[in-house]
Scaffold this active site. Structure first.
Site, PDB file in Angstrom:
ATOM      1  N   TYR A   1      40.155  52.467  53.548  1.00 40.98           N
ATOM      2  CA  TYR A   1      39.414  52.592  52.290  1.00 40.98           C
ATOM      3  C   TYR A   1      38.492  51.403  52.168  1.00 40.98           C
ATOM      4  O   TYR A   1      38.884  50.265  52.427  1.00 40.98           O
ATOM      5  CB  TYR A   1      40.392  52.612  51.114  1.00 40.98           C
ATOM      6  CG  TYR A   1      39.735  52.668  49.749  1.00 40.98           C
ATOM      7  CD1 TYR A   1      39.084  53.821  49.312  1.00 40.98           C
ATOM      8  CD2 TYR A   1      39.778  51.565  48.891  1.00 40.98           C
ATOM      9  CE1 TYR A   1      38.490  53.868  48.059  1.00 40.98           C
ATOM     10  CE2 TYR A   1      39.187  51.618  47.631  1.00 40.98           C
ATOM     11  CZ  TYR A   1      38.547  52.772  47.219  1.00 40.98           C
ATOM     12  OH  TYR A   1      37.964  52.818  45.975  1.00 40.98           O
TER      13      TYR A   1
ATOM     14  N   ASP B   1      35.865  44.907  57.262  1.00 41.30           N
ATOM     15  CA  ASP B   1      36.109  44.907  55.823  1.00 41.30           C
ATOM     16  C   ASP B   1      37.333  44.038  55.546  1.00 41.30           C
ATOM     17  O   ASP B   1      38.472  44.478  55.708  1.00 41.30           O
ATOM     18  CB  ASP B   1      36.319  46.343  55.332  1.00 41.30           C
ATOM     19  CG  ASP B   1      36.585  46.372  53.828  1.00 41.30           C
ATOM     20  OD1 ASP B   1      36.740  45.286  53.219  1.00 41.30           O
ATOM     21  OD2 ASP B   1      36.644  47.478  53.272  1.00 41.30           O
TER      22      ASP B   1
ATOM     23  N   LYS C   1      38.445  40.538  46.265  1.00 39.71           N
ATOM     24  CA  LYS C   1      39.793  40.132  45.857  1.00 39.71           C
ATOM     25  C   LYS C   1      39.966  38.608  45.776  1.00 39.71           C
ATOM     26  O   LYS C   1      39.607  38.013  44.775  1.00 39.71           O
ATOM     27  CB  LYS C   1      40.828  40.796  46.769  1.00 39.71           C
ATOM     28  CG  LYS C   1      40.694  42.351  46.712  1.00 39.71           C
ATOM     29  CD  LYS C   1      41.848  43.086  47.312  1.00 39.71           C
ATOM     30  CE  LYS C   1      41.613  44.580  47.466  1.00 39.71           C
ATOM     31  NZ  LYS C   1      41.908  45.375  46.299  1.00 39.71           N
TER      32      LYS C   1
END
Ligand code: PMP
Length: 423
Positions: free
Chosen positions: A139, A234, A262
């Site tokens: 994702y 990613d 994050k």
């Protein structure tokens, strides 16, 4: 007064602002939190939980770390946003570039979704190619091109892609299985000259945690280099979590572009993409690839990110994360075995997933073979005992610096009882 969830549903679709929060995969009613401190969160009724979600990764220093709070408060007094450059952006950019050798320049955005979307635009712009490759079950946020076989949230809801993504755009996205170097090599050998980039999570975290097989990331590096394809790592989840130099430092891989999120926002909205000076020179205003943001490089978020990276620079911080997570891993496996419950535990540093009732999990197919009903039962038992786990089998649990022996032992005790209860 009714439950806050009923009131939320009157105004917000499904009562949540991100689908996995809705507990659809585990049943029951989402917990509404009022407060967090260290490794613990407190719901609106005052019940206390040990938290393994950590806002889905950012809170590696724990909730409301005093240094982060002080920095945010101090900055708030000085102004919350300028829409003009401030030196804090340079400071955090420098900290990232110093830690991650593949990044000579980084551009800040406000979410992981924006980071990956922008990195892909840059890859397409720089190569003049349109097709992209992603990995089944990885994702990368909800940008249209990436919302194809995209793991966690979608897997939880059993949605293969999403309505609203034009077929023409989805058709430009090729999907290959995780840890299948041969499939990647075949695809690039066949269509390499049409492919702008490969985007991959170096450690998959959105099918539950799945580590890369030995040589897998190297094989992608080699195949992408051979065909002039941009390799995008990613690291939104892994960045500054699994290693001071991110997963690329841990596995010694040098991607062309990296995405962060994050941890670099320390719990406030910040994310980034970065790479070589040459490639990043394609981004506006230096180059023609457009990308912008009203709140990009937001001073509050920069301060929270800077403080969080400083906390991680304390001697032994990553060793502590590793030690805590390894202890949790060992103890969970022990109490599961004692209770006779079959589990598989995947872990890389302070991110881990406990899969129920399967053999080894090396890709999304393997993850999907796990027993989600059992996970749901375990989740409910743990919640009851004051341990807040991610409410889906296909998510990573995050251990923070605030998880000490007391929290870990309390968690293992709750797990022992929970395994026994679901047997
Ligand atoms: N990439 C990865 C690897 C992620 O885990 C996530 C979020 N879980 C994203 C991108 C998207 O980030 P955001 O939710 O901030 O848009």
């Amino acid at each position: 007064m009714g439950h806050p969830f009923d009131e939320a549903k009157r105004y917000i679709p499904g009562g949540v602002n991100s689908p996995v929060r809705a507990f659809r995969a585990v049943g029951g009613t989402p917990v509404f939190f009022a407060r967090g401190q260290g490794a613990r969160v407190f719901d609106t009724e005052g019940k206390e939980y040990i938290d393994y979600v950590g806002s889905w990764g950012p809170l590696i220093a724990g909730h409301a770390h005093p240094n982060v709070v002080a920095a945010i408060c101090e900055q708030a007094e000085l102004g919350t946003s300028f829409g003009a450059p401030c030196e804090l952006e340079t400071e955090l950019a420098r900290m990232i570039c110093e830690r991650v050798p593949s990044c000579e320049r980084v551009r800040f955005v406000s979410s992981g979704t924006e980071a990956t979307m922008s990195a892909i635009r840059l890859a397409r712009g720089a190569t003049g190619r349109e097709e992209i490759v992603k990995i089944d079950g990885c994702y990368h946020g909800h940008a249209d091109s990436l919302l194809v076989q995209a793991g966690s949230g979608l897997a939880t809801l059993a949605i293969p892609g999403s309505p609203g993504v034009p077929d023409g755009l989805a058709a430009l996205t090729h999907v290959v299985p995780f840890n299948d170097a041969a499939a990647m090599q075949r695809l690039l050998d066949e269509r390499g000259e049409k492919i702008a980039c490969v985007i991959v999570e170096p450690v998959a975290g959105n099918m539950g945690v799945v580590p890369p097989a030995a040589g897998y990331l190297e094989a992608i590096r080699e195949a992408t280099a051979k065909h002039g394809v941009v390799m995008i790592l990613d690291e939104v989840m892994t960045g500054f979590r699994v290693h001071r130099s991110c997963a690329q430092g841990l596995f010694d891989i040098r991607p062309d572009l990296s995405c962060f999120g994050k941890v670099i926002g320390g719990g406030l909205p910040a994310a980034a993409y970065g790479g070589s000076a040459e490639l990043m020179a394609q981004v506006a205003p230096d180059g023609p690839v457009y990308q912008a943001g009203t709140l990009s490089g937001n001073p509050l978020a920069m301060r929270a990110g800077i403080e969080t990276l400083k906390i991680l620079d304390a001697p032994g911080a990553y060793e502590k994360l590793e030690r805590s997570a390894a202890k949790l891993e060992g103890e969970l496996l022990r109490v599961a075995a004692d209770a006779g419950v079959e589990v598989t535990l995947n872990r890389v540093g302070a991110m881990l997933t406990l899969f129920f009732g399967t053999g080894t999990v090396t890709d999304f197919e393997g993850a999907k073979a796990s027993d989600t009903d059992r996970f749901a039962a375990f989740f409910a038992q743990m919640l009851e005992r004051g341990v807040y786990l991610p409410p889906s089998q296909f998510e990573a649990w995050f251990v923070s610096l605030a998880h000490g022996d007391v929290e870990l032992e309390q968690t293992v005790h709750a797990a022992a009882e929970s395994f026994a209860a679901i047997k």
